[in-house]
Design a protein around this motif. Structure first.
Motif, PDB file in Angstrom:
ATOM      1  N   GLY A 235      -6.540  -4.816  -8.084  1.00 54.73           N
ATOM      2  CA  GLY A 235      -5.633  -3.821  -7.536  1.00 54.73           C
ATOM      3  C   GLY A 235      -5.166  -4.237  -6.152  1.00 54.73           C
ATOM      4  N   HIS A 236      -3.888  -4.034  -5.890  1.00 52.47           N
ATOM      5  CA  HIS A 236      -3.280  -4.442  -4.623  1.00 52.47           C
ATOM      6  C   HIS A 236      -2.434  -3.302  -4.064  1.00 52.47           C
ATOM      7  CE1 HIS A 236      -4.253  -8.696  -5.466  1.00 52.47           C
ATOM      8  NE2 HIS A 236      -4.063  -8.330  -6.713  1.00 52.47           N
ATOM      9  N   THR A 237      -2.234  -3.316  -2.745  1.00 49.23           N
ATOM     10  CA  THR A 237      -1.394  -2.324  -2.079  1.00 49.23           C
ATOM     11  C   THR A 237      -0.493  -3.026  -1.070  1.00 49.23           C
ATOM     12  OG1 THR A 237      -2.897  -1.920  -0.231  1.00 49.23           O
ATOM     13  CG2 THR A 237      -3.243  -0.608  -2.223  1.00 49.23           C
ATOM     14  N   CYS A 238       0.461  -2.268  -0.553  1.00 53.79           N
ATOM     15  CA  CYS A 238       1.255  -2.783   0.559  1.00 53.79           C
ATOM     16  C   CYS A 238       0.461  -2.539   1.842  1.00 53.79           C
ATOM     17  CB  CYS A 238       2.627  -2.114   0.607  1.00 53.79           C
ATOM     18  SG  CYS A 238       2.584  -0.352   0.913  1.00 53.79           S
ATOM     19  N   GLU A 239       1.017  -2.905   2.962  1.00 55.61           N
ATOM     20  CA  GLU A 239       0.291  -2.819   4.232  1.00 55.61           C
ATOM     21  C   GLU A 239       0.281  -1.433   4.857  1.00 55.61           C
ATOM     22  OE1 GLU A 239       3.825  -4.328   7.171  1.00 55.61           O
ATOM     23  OE2 GLU A 239       2.662  -5.815   6.088  1.00 55.61           O
ATOM     24  N   LEU A 240       0.985  -0.475   4.276  1.00 55.87           N
ATOM     25  CA  LEU A 240       1.007   0.874   4.821  1.00 55.87           C
ATOM     26  C   LEU A 240      -0.345   1.540   4.592  1.00 55.87           C
ATOM     27  CD1 LEU A 240       4.518   2.015   3.564  1.00 55.87           C
ATOM     28  CD2 LEU A 240       3.917   1.038   5.782  1.00 55.87           C
ATOM     29  N   GLY A 241      -0.826   2.281   5.553  1.00 52.64           N
ATOM     30  CA  GLY A 241      -2.115   2.951   5.430  1.00 52.64           C
ATOM     31  C   GLY A 241      -3.224   2.135   6.056  1.00 52.64           C
TER      32      GLY A 241
ATOM     33  N   LYS B 105      -3.948  -9.488  -0.184  1.00 60.48           N
ATOM     34  CA  LYS B 105      -3.282 -10.557  -0.928  1.00 60.48           C
ATOM     35  C   LYS B 105      -1.870 -10.127  -1.315  1.00 60.48           C
ATOM     36  CE  LYS B 105      -7.368 -12.830  -2.707  1.00 60.48           C
ATOM     37  NZ  LYS B 105      -7.931 -13.544  -3.839  1.00 60.48           N
ATOM     38  N   PRO B 106      -0.972 -10.062  -0.338  1.00 63.86           N
ATOM     39  CA  PRO B 106       0.385  -9.613  -0.661  1.00 63.86           C
ATOM     40  C   PRO B 106       1.113 -10.634  -1.529  1.00 63.86           C
ATOM     41  CG  PRO B 106       0.275 -10.374   1.610  1.00 63.86           C
ATOM     42  CD  PRO B 106      -1.133 -10.392   1.071  1.00 63.86           C
ATOM     43  N   MET B 107       1.937 -10.131  -2.433  1.00 69.00           N
ATOM     44  CA  MET B 107       2.775 -10.994  -3.257  1.00 69.00           C
ATOM     45  C   MET B 107       3.999 -11.434  -2.449  1.00 69.00           C
ATOM     46  SD  MET B 107       4.601 -10.205  -6.909  1.00 69.00           S
ATOM     47  CE  MET B 107       3.082 -10.259  -7.854  1.00 69.00           C
ATOM     48  N   ASP B 108       4.541 -10.496  -1.662  1.00 75.16           N
ATOM     49  CA  ASP B 108       5.734 -10.760  -0.862  1.00 75.16           C
ATOM     50  C   ASP B 108       5.642  -9.903   0.396  1.00 75.16           C
ATOM     51  OD1 ASP B 108       8.259 -10.917   0.309  1.00 75.16           O
ATOM     52  OD2 ASP B 108       9.313 -10.898  -1.608  1.00 75.16           O
ATOM     53  N   GLU B 109       5.463 -10.541   1.540  1.00 70.61           N
ATOM     54  CA  GLU B 109       5.295  -9.797   2.785  1.00 70.61           C
ATOM     55  C   GLU B 109       6.556  -9.077   3.233  1.00 70.61           C
ATOM     56  OE1 GLU B 109       3.238 -11.799   5.903  1.00 70.61           O
ATOM     57  OE2 GLU B 109       1.841 -12.738   4.497  1.00 70.61           O
TER      58      GLU B 109
ATOM     59  N   LYS C  30       6.659  -4.884  -4.023  1.00 71.23           N
ATOM     60  CA  LYS C  30       6.063  -5.912  -4.887  1.00 71.23           C
ATOM     61  C   LYS C  30       4.553  -6.024  -4.671  1.00 71.23           C
ATOM     62  CE  LYS C  30      10.111  -8.767  -5.546  1.00 71.23           C
ATOM     63  NZ  LYS C  30      10.685 -10.106  -5.406  1.00 71.23           N
ATOM     64  N   ASN C  31       4.068  -5.496  -3.571  1.00 70.69           N
ATOM     65  CA  ASN C  31       2.639  -5.567  -3.269  1.00 70.69           C
ATOM     66  C   ASN C  31       1.863  -4.403  -3.869  1.00 70.69           C
ATOM     67  OD1 ASN C  31       3.155  -7.892  -1.812  1.00 70.69           O
ATOM     68  ND2 ASN C  31       3.552  -6.745   0.056  1.00 70.69           N
ATOM     69  N   ARG C  32       2.531  -3.383  -4.325  1.00 73.42           N
ATOM     70  CA  ARG C  32       1.893  -2.201  -4.925  1.00 73.42           C
ATOM     71  C   ARG C  32       1.722  -2.472  -6.411  1.00 73.42           C
ATOM     72  NH1 ARG C  32       6.632   0.787  -2.067  1.00 73.42           N
ATOM     73  NH2 ARG C  32       5.879   0.686   0.081  1.00 73.42           N
ATOM     74  N   ARG C  33       0.639  -3.160  -6.776  1.00 73.03           N
ATOM     75  CA  ARG C  33       0.540  -3.682  -8.134  1.00 73.03           C
ATOM     76  C   ARG C  33      -0.910  -3.813  -8.588  1.00 73.03           C
ATOM     77  NH1 ARG C  33       0.357  -7.728  -4.585  1.00 73.03           N
ATOM     78  NH2 ARG C  33      -0.760  -9.646  -5.124  1.00 73.03           N
TER      79      ARG C  33
END
Length: 175
Positions: A109-115, A154-158, A163-166
């Protein structure tokens, strides 16, 4: 006069605590969708990405399992709800896994940098766990599915936060 001063102090403290509580909520991601609902929302997303690592000889059945790969399962901001397209991809994957009892799945599980870091790790885990829960409901044995959360690490695209919410799936054939 003293009771009036005490009452004003009490109101001031209450207002200060309320303001601090609201400002704390503004700096972290909302936690409104913390359930692991498996329903079909209206937002579309691509099906699951499946990477197959076969330690034995490749066969046509393994190629069929690899053919299920298309893209990661994407989630909306602060969500761990599967889209209809993601559910369709997971249904095909579950069918392939039921035919291959030796196959194992890792869900990350991945998230974006928010939070906050802690919140993102928990959200990433909820995303991976909803995928696991859905596969189990479709007949895949729970001991065959491992979950891990990387949160925002581990972002897919900074530059494209969506794209990081996956969630990503990796399938391997056990020996």
């Amino acid at each position: 006069m003293l009771s009036s001063l005490g009452m004003n102090l009490h109101r001031s403290l209450l207002a200060l605590l309320l303001a601090l509580g609201l400002s704390g909520c503004a700096t972290t991601a909302r936690k409104t969708d913390t359930t692991t609902r498996v329903e079909r929302p209206a937002t579309p997303a691509p099906a699951a990405q499946v990477t197959v690592r076969d330690e034995g000889n490749p066969s046509t059945s393994d190629e069929a399992l690899a053919a299920l790969a298309s893209a990661p399962i994407y989630f909306t901001l602060d969500s761990a709800t599967l889209t209809p397209e993601a559910q369709d991809g997971l249904e095909r994957l579950a069918q392939a896994l039921r035919q291959r009892p030796q196959a194992r799945v890792n869900v990350s599980g991945h998230t974006c940098e928010l939070g906050t870091t802690e919140y993102n790790l928990a959200l990433g885990h909820r995303r991976a766990d909803i995928v696991r829960t859905y596969l189990v409901r479709l007949g895949v044995e729970p001991q065959r599915i491992a979950v891990v959360s990387y949160g925002e690490e581990k972002p897919m695209d900074e530059h494209a936060l969506e794209k990081n919410r996956r969630a990503e799936l990796s399938v391997r054939q056990a020996e």
